[in-house]
Design a protein around this motif. Structure first.
Motif, mmCIF file in Angstrom:
data_model
loop_
_atom_site.group_PDB
_atom_site.id
_atom_site.type_symbol
_atom_site.label_atom_id
_atom_site.label_comp_id
_atom_site.label_asym_id
_atom_site.label_seq_id
_atom_site.Cartn_x
_atom_site.Cartn_y
_atom_site.Cartn_z
ATOM 1 N N LYS A 152 31.538 5.991 61.895
ATOM 2 C CA LYS A 152 30.682 6.002 60.702
ATOM 3 C C LYS A 152 29.939 4.680 60.638
ATOM 4 O O LYS A 152 30.474 3.649 61.028
ATOM 5 C CB LYS A 152 31.515 6.160 59.430
ATOM 6 C CG LYS A 152 32.283 7.453 59.353
ATOM 7 C CD LYS A 152 33.088 7.511 58.051
ATOM 8 C CE LYS A 152 34.066 8.651 58.063
ATOM 9 N NZ LYS A 152 35.368 8.252 58.565
ATOM 10 N N TRP B 292 29.162 5.801 53.811
ATOM 11 C CA TRP B 292 29.606 5.722 55.206
ATOM 12 C C TRP B 292 29.363 7.075 55.876
ATOM 13 O O TRP B 292 30.304 7.812 56.146
ATOM 14 C CB TRP B 292 31.092 5.375 55.275
ATOM 15 C CG TRP B 292 31.376 3.951 54.957
ATOM 16 C CD1 TRP B 292 31.665 3.429 53.732
ATOM 17 C CD2 TRP B 292 31.410 2.852 55.877
ATOM 18 N NE1 TRP B 292 31.869 2.081 53.846
ATOM 19 C CE2 TRP B 292 31.730 1.707 55.141
ATOM 20 C CE3 TRP B 292 31.196 2.754 57.255
ATOM 21 C CZ2 TRP B 292 31.840 0.451 55.736
ATOM 22 C CZ3 TRP B 292 31.309 1.510 57.843
ATOM 23 C CH2 TRP B 292 31.624 0.371 57.089
ATOM 24 N N PRO B 293 28.089 7.441 56.160
ATOM 25 C CA PRO B 293 27.858 8.733 56.811
ATOM 26 C C PRO B 293 28.382 8.738 58.245
ATOM 27 O O PRO B 293 28.281 7.728 58.943
ATOM 28 C CB PRO B 293 26.332 8.892 56.782
ATOM 29 C CG PRO B 293 25.804 7.513 56.644
ATOM 30 C CD PRO B 293 26.848 6.714 55.914
ATOM 31 N N PRO B 294 28.944 9.865 58.678
ATOM 32 C CA PRO B 294 29.423 9.948 60.060
ATOM 33 C C PRO B 294 28.272 9.953 61.056
ATOM 34 O O PRO B 294 27.217 10.523 60.793
ATOM 35 C CB PRO B 294 30.181 11.278 60.096
ATOM 36 C CG PRO B 294 29.740 12.041 58.909
ATOM 37 C CD PRO B 294 29.179 11.075 57.912
ATOM 38 N N SER C 135 23.064 11.336 61.984
ATOM 39 C CA SER C 135 24.201 11.814 61.201
ATOM 40 C C SER C 135 24.044 13.314 60.979
ATOM 41 O O SER C 135 22.968 13.878 61.202
ATOM 42 C CB SER C 135 24.290 11.088 59.860
ATOM 43 O OG SER C 135 23.301 11.572 58.986
#
Length: 144
Positions: A93, A100-102, A120
């Motif tokens: 992330k 906290w986008p993957p 993402s």
């Protein structure tokens, strides 16, 4: 469903796992410093499918100073690797504002432009200079 790890080459212990991870990044044209991991337990790769995984004792966070970007690595990271690309990734992330986008996909331009793109699942793409993730770049470990 078949085990994605079937037929894998596996490296155990930090030194061997790190060697395998870096050699995969090199072989597929991805920045060598992209996985600044600590206390790796295992790394594996299935040549037939491109599936890879990395296991650390615990998750870590790193600040890539050149771009002031904080990245979080889970204890287990996996995905599929091919020329200039890692896709269907799990366990990575990148901090964007307060979220906290993957990171689902990492793509290096081919032919090379010096840029690497991080995508993402939500369709957000961020582009950075490849040298920000070169081996030996200063990063500050920050335990999860």
């Amino acid at each position: 469903m078949a085990d994605p790890k079937q037929g894998a080459t596996v490296a155990k212990g930090h030194e061997e796992a790190m060697k395998m991870a870096v050699s995969l990044l090199k072989e597929f044209g991805l920045p060598e410093g992209m996985l600044p991991l600590e206390e790796m337990v295992e790394a594996g790769y299935v040549k037939e499918t491109g599936y890879f995984w990395i296991v650390q004792k615990k998750g870590t966070k790193h600040l890539f100073k050149m771009i002031s970007k904080q990245v979080s690595y889970d204890a287990e990271i996996s995905g599929y690797i091919e020329k200039n690309k890692a896709k269907k990734m799990k366990g990575v992330k990148a901090k964007e504002l307060m979220l906290w986008p993957p990171v689902n996909e990492i793509v290096v331009d081919d032919p090379p432009t010096g840029k690497v793109h991080f995508k993402s699942l939500g369709g957000i793409t961020k582009t950075f200079p490849v040298q920000a993730f070169a081996a030996g770049q200063c990063w500050k470990p920050n335990r999860k």
